[in-house]
Design an enzyme around this catalytic site. Structure first.
Site, mmCIF file in Angstrom:
data_model
loop_
_atom_site.group_PDB
_atom_site.id
_atom_site.type_symbol
_atom_site.label_atom_id
_atom_site.label_comp_id
_atom_site.label_asym_id
_atom_site.label_seq_id
_atom_site.Cartn_x
_atom_site.Cartn_y
_atom_site.Cartn_z
ATOM 1 N N THR A 1 0.906 -1.126 0.045
ATOM 2 C CA THR A 1 -0.125 -0.088 -0.181
ATOM 3 C C THR A 1 0.818 1.360 0.091
ATOM 4 O OG1 THR A 1 -1.697 -1.210 1.215
ATOM 5 C CG2 THR A 1 -1.968 1.250 1.368
ATOM 6 N N ARG B 1 -4.492 -6.118 14.327
ATOM 7 C CA ARG B 1 -5.614 -6.782 13.534
ATOM 8 C C ARG B 1 -6.971 -6.345 14.022
ATOM 9 N NH1 ARG B 1 -3.001 -12.591 13.099
ATOM 10 N NH2 ARG B 1 -1.839 -12.307 11.350
ATOM 11 N N GLU C 1 -3.581 -8.421 5.936
ATOM 12 C CA GLU C 1 -3.059 -8.529 7.392
ATOM 13 C C GLU C 1 -3.514 -9.863 7.612
ATOM 14 O OE1 GLU C 1 -2.421 -6.092 10.472
ATOM 15 O OE2 GLU C 1 -1.160 -5.165 8.932
HETATM 16 C C1 LIG Z 1 -4.882 -4.332 -1.607
HETATM 17 C C2 LIG Z 1 -3.730 -5.047 -0.792
HETATM 18 C C3 LIG Z 1 -3.218 -4.252 0.007
HETATM 19 C C4 LIG Z 1 -2.060 -4.898 0.720
HETATM 20 N N1 LIG Z 1 -1.278 -4.100 1.517
HETATM 21 C C5 LIG Z 1 -0.142 -4.772 1.835
HETATM 22 C C6 LIG Z 1 0.928 -3.758 2.476
HETATM 23 O O1 LIG Z 1 0.945 -2.423 2.551
HETATM 24 N N2 LIG Z 1 2.136 -4.318 2.972
HETATM 25 C C7 LIG Z 1 2.558 -5.537 2.773
HETATM 26 O O2 LIG Z 1 3.464 -6.123 3.353
HETATM 27 N N3 LIG Z 1 1.337 -6.605 2.161
HETATM 28 C C8 LIG Z 1 0.206 -5.918 1.837
HETATM 29 N N4 LIG Z 1 -0.622 -6.749 1.337
HETATM 30 C C9 LIG Z 1 -0.588 -8.209 1.225
HETATM 31 C C10 LIG Z 1 -1.237 -9.157 2.046
HETATM 32 O O3 LIG Z 1 -0.917 -9.050 3.222
HETATM 33 C C11 LIG Z 1 -1.254 -10.658 1.395
HETATM 34 O O4 LIG Z 1 -1.956 -10.643 -0.036
HETATM 35 C C12 LIG Z 1 -1.952 -11.622 2.462
HETATM 36 O O5 LIG Z 1 -1.055 -11.949 3.466
HETATM 37 C C13 LIG Z 1 -2.211 -12.767 1.769
HETATM 38 O O6 LIG Z 1 -0.849 -13.350 1.139
HETATM 39 P P1 LIG Z 1 -1.096 -13.743 -0.646
HETATM 40 O O7 LIG Z 1 -1.801 -12.808 -1.177
HETATM 41 O O8 LIG Z 1 0.522 -14.222 -1.149
HETATM 42 O O9 LIG Z 1 -1.903 -14.999 -0.505
HETATM 43 P P2 LIG Z 1 -1.460 -16.755 -0.349
HETATM 44 O O10 LIG Z 1 -0.575 -16.669 0.967
HETATM 45 O O11 LIG Z 1 -0.705 -17.253 -1.384
HETATM 46 O O12 LIG Z 1 -2.688 -17.539 0.059
HETATM 47 C C14 LIG Z 1 -3.548 -18.065 -1.201
HETATM 48 C C15 LIG Z 1 -4.606 -18.769 -0.556
HETATM 49 O O13 LIG Z 1 -4.177 -19.972 0.397
HETATM 50 C C16 LIG Z 1 -4.817 -19.912 1.659
HETATM 51 N N5 LIG Z 1 -3.617 -20.235 2.563
HETATM 52 C C17 LIG Z 1 -2.312 -20.305 2.543
HETATM 53 N N6 LIG Z 1 -1.801 -20.629 3.489
HETATM 54 C C18 LIG Z 1 -2.603 -21.171 4.144
HETATM 55 C C19 LIG Z 1 -2.461 -22.224 5.231
HETATM 56 N N7 LIG Z 1 -1.392 -22.727 5.906
HETATM 57 N N8 LIG Z 1 -3.893 -22.824 5.653
HETATM 58 C C20 LIG Z 1 -4.919 -22.311 4.856
HETATM 59 N N9 LIG Z 1 -5.024 -21.632 4.173
HETATM 60 C C21 LIG Z 1 -3.857 -21.088 3.435
HETATM 61 C C22 LIG Z 1 -4.942 -18.279 2.073
HETATM 62 O O14 LIG Z 1 -5.910 -18.045 3.002
HETATM 63 C C23 LIG Z 1 -5.589 -17.825 0.613
HETATM 64 O O15 LIG Z 1 -6.812 -17.874 0.625
HETATM 65 C C24 LIG Z 1 -1.901 -6.365 0.578
HETATM 66 C C25 LIG Z 1 -2.644 -7.149 -0.134
HETATM 67 C C26 LIG Z 1 -4.027 -6.402 -0.873
HETATM 68 C C27 LIG Z 1 -4.448 -7.318 -1.888
#
Ligand SMILES: Cc1cc2nc3c(=O)[nH]c(=O)nc-3n(C[C@H](O)[C@H](O)[C@H](O)COP(=O)(O)OP(=O)(O)OC[C@H]3O[C@@H](n4cnc5c(N)ncnc54)[C@H](O)[C@@H]3O)c2cc1C
Length: 408
Positions: A164, A267, A388
């Site tokens: 962000t 959170r 988050e």
């Molecule tokens: C609009 C937006 C703003 C953001 N802002 C920031 C920011 O300012 N700074 C920052 O650092 N990040 C930021 N994020 C990142 C955000 O925190 C991540 O997208 C989030 O943590 C999920 O990671 P991922 O997208 O890689 O999903 P993944 O980790 O790849 O997960 C994919 C799916 O698998 C599921 N999953 C993964 N592991 C498990 C498990 N062990 N058990 C069950 N289910 C699981 C997840 O719940 C999800 O449904 C932002 C994201 C968005 C979309």
């Protein structure tokens, strides 16, 4: 320590009403335009800075409010106005909290003011942790920070994603690996000062919702920062790494994860954002159901519609209670023995998704169009179960906390 209360005091009520006025008069009328433009709403942030809502002073007062209600109240009102614009206003706070939690007094005093700028020259900040291959699985982070002792500088290389305000920020806070052997215990946070060579914005994402908030990749290519930019300082880092290595050598012993405690404390703020969006959609739906007539009577006259509204309101109030409880616990240093912070974020974010979908249903065809705000609110609400920590990760944290077992 402040007793838990569900009653705002007179000063808090005054602040809440002031925030609500800004959300209703400035944020809400601008929401549709900035959602369509998919750009950072600088004029609105500037307006927020002018009245004192976008300022370090204001956030510090809410953050340290011993009742714990300052931050949730602020988030709920601003996000009631519009989630995308509100995130543009409060996004800097994520980076500021990163410095507050880990920085020295000098670092706090130097960098946080530069994150906000001032009303004449507004700035934003970014917190960069997520990477293309390290989202939920933070331990697999690859961005590397290597110490150049001769120059007392850290050299950062890697790609951050989903940041962000990434690339448009004056100050970036970057989490990087300093000891790859230690997993998430081998991470440290760094300040990347304004105009540092090697930091650039990668792809800017076109999103489903919160489109007024800028989300982008951040590329770090031989970014050199002074030793003083390591949050907490080198001595503290060396001590922490030595402890972690010692514990890793002993094996078996579970290391208390400080980052986990920080997440539990932050959170509820995301939960409060979700409550704001849910409440906004519920209010639009209630108003519509009272005035829209079909079969010669308002649609709320049908139990099928009225009961939906009853459920929506019940869930929003329950979400707010969980958020307020967790926020009070965080401010007063209560241990999260049942992951109450994660509980509040899980329930509030799922509630926002459900309630905004119900609001579209209650508005019928109008709900499905951009003529009415519930369509946007529903798109916006989808973010709360993702960032988050996703809902699945919240459940994982709660289940592990309750069981004491490493549930997968
Ligand atoms: C609009 C937006 C703003 C953001 N802002 C920031 C920011 O300012 N700074 C920052 O650092 N990040 C930021 N994020 C990142 C955000 O925190 C991540 O997208 C989030 O943590 C999920 O990671 P991922 O997208 O890689 O999903 P993944 O980790 O790849 O997960 C994919 C799916 O698998 C599921 N999953 C993964 N592991 C498990 C498990 N062990 N058990 C069950 N289910 C699981 C997840 O719940 C999800 O449904 C932002 C994201 C968005 C979309």
């Amino acid at each position: 320590m402040a007793e838990f209360t569900m009653e705002l005091n007179d000063e808090q009520k005054e602040v809440r009403d002031w925030l609500h006025g800004f959300a209703a008069d400035v944020i809400r009328p601008a929401a549709a335009e900035w959602d369509e433009r998919e750009e950072t709403p600088w004029p609105v942030i500037q307006e927020a800075a002018k009245v004192g809502i976008y300022s370090l002073d204001f956030y510090a007062r809410q953050y340290f409010d011993a009742t714990g209600l300052g931050i949730p109240m602020t988030m709920e009102e601003l996000f009631w106005g519009d989630a995308g614009i509100a995130l543009s206003i409060v996004g800097t706070g994520l980076a500021a909290v990163g410095v507050l939690a880990n920085g020295t007094e000098e670092q706090i005093g130097t960098w946080i003011p530069q994150m906000y700028g001032d009303a004449h020259d507004v700035k934003v900040a970014a917190f960069c942790s997520s990477e293309p291959d390290a989202g939920s699985d933070v331990a697999s982070m690859r961005t590397r920070a290597v110490y150049d002792e001769a120059k007392d500088e850290w050299v950062l290389n890697g790609t951050k994603t989903w940041a962000t305000n990434g690339g448009i920020a004056n100050v970036h806070v970057v989490v990087a690996v300093v000891d790859p052997e230690l997993g998430s215990k081998g991470h440290a946070s760094f300040i990347v000062p304004p105009n540092t060579p090697g930091l650039s914005q990668g792809q800017k994402f076109k999103k489903h919702g919160i489109r007024a908030s800028h989300t982008a990749e951040v590329i770090l290519d031989d970014v050199r920062v002074p030793g003083s930019c390591l949050l907490g300082g080198k001595e503290k880092l060396d001590e922490r790494l030595a402890r972690a290595r010692e514990k890793a050598k002993k094996g078996g012993e579970r290391v208390k994860n400080a980052a986990m405690a920080t997440f539990e404390a932050s959170r509820p703020a995301v939960g409060a954002m979700a409550v704001g969006t849910a409440r906004a959609a519920y209010e639009v739906a209630l108003d519509y159901a009272r005035t829209r007539e079909q079969f010669g009577r308002p649609v709320i006259d049908n139990q099928g519609v009225a009961f939906q509204l009853a459920d929506m309101r019940t869930q929003i109030d329950a979400a707010r209670l969980l958020v307020w409880r967790a926020s009070w616990m965080a401010v007063n240093g209560r241990p999260f023995t049942a992951a109450e912070g994660s509980m509040s974020k899980l329930f509030a974010s799922e509630t926002a998704k459900k309630v905004t979908a119900q609001a579209i249903q209650i508005l019928g065809g109008n709900g499905y169009t951009r003529e009415y705000p519930v369509e946007r609110m529903h798109r916006d609400a989808a973010i709360y179960t993702i960032f988050e920590g996703t809902s699945e990760i919240q459940r994982l944290v709660i289940a592990r906390t309750l069981s004491g077992l490493p549930i997968r």
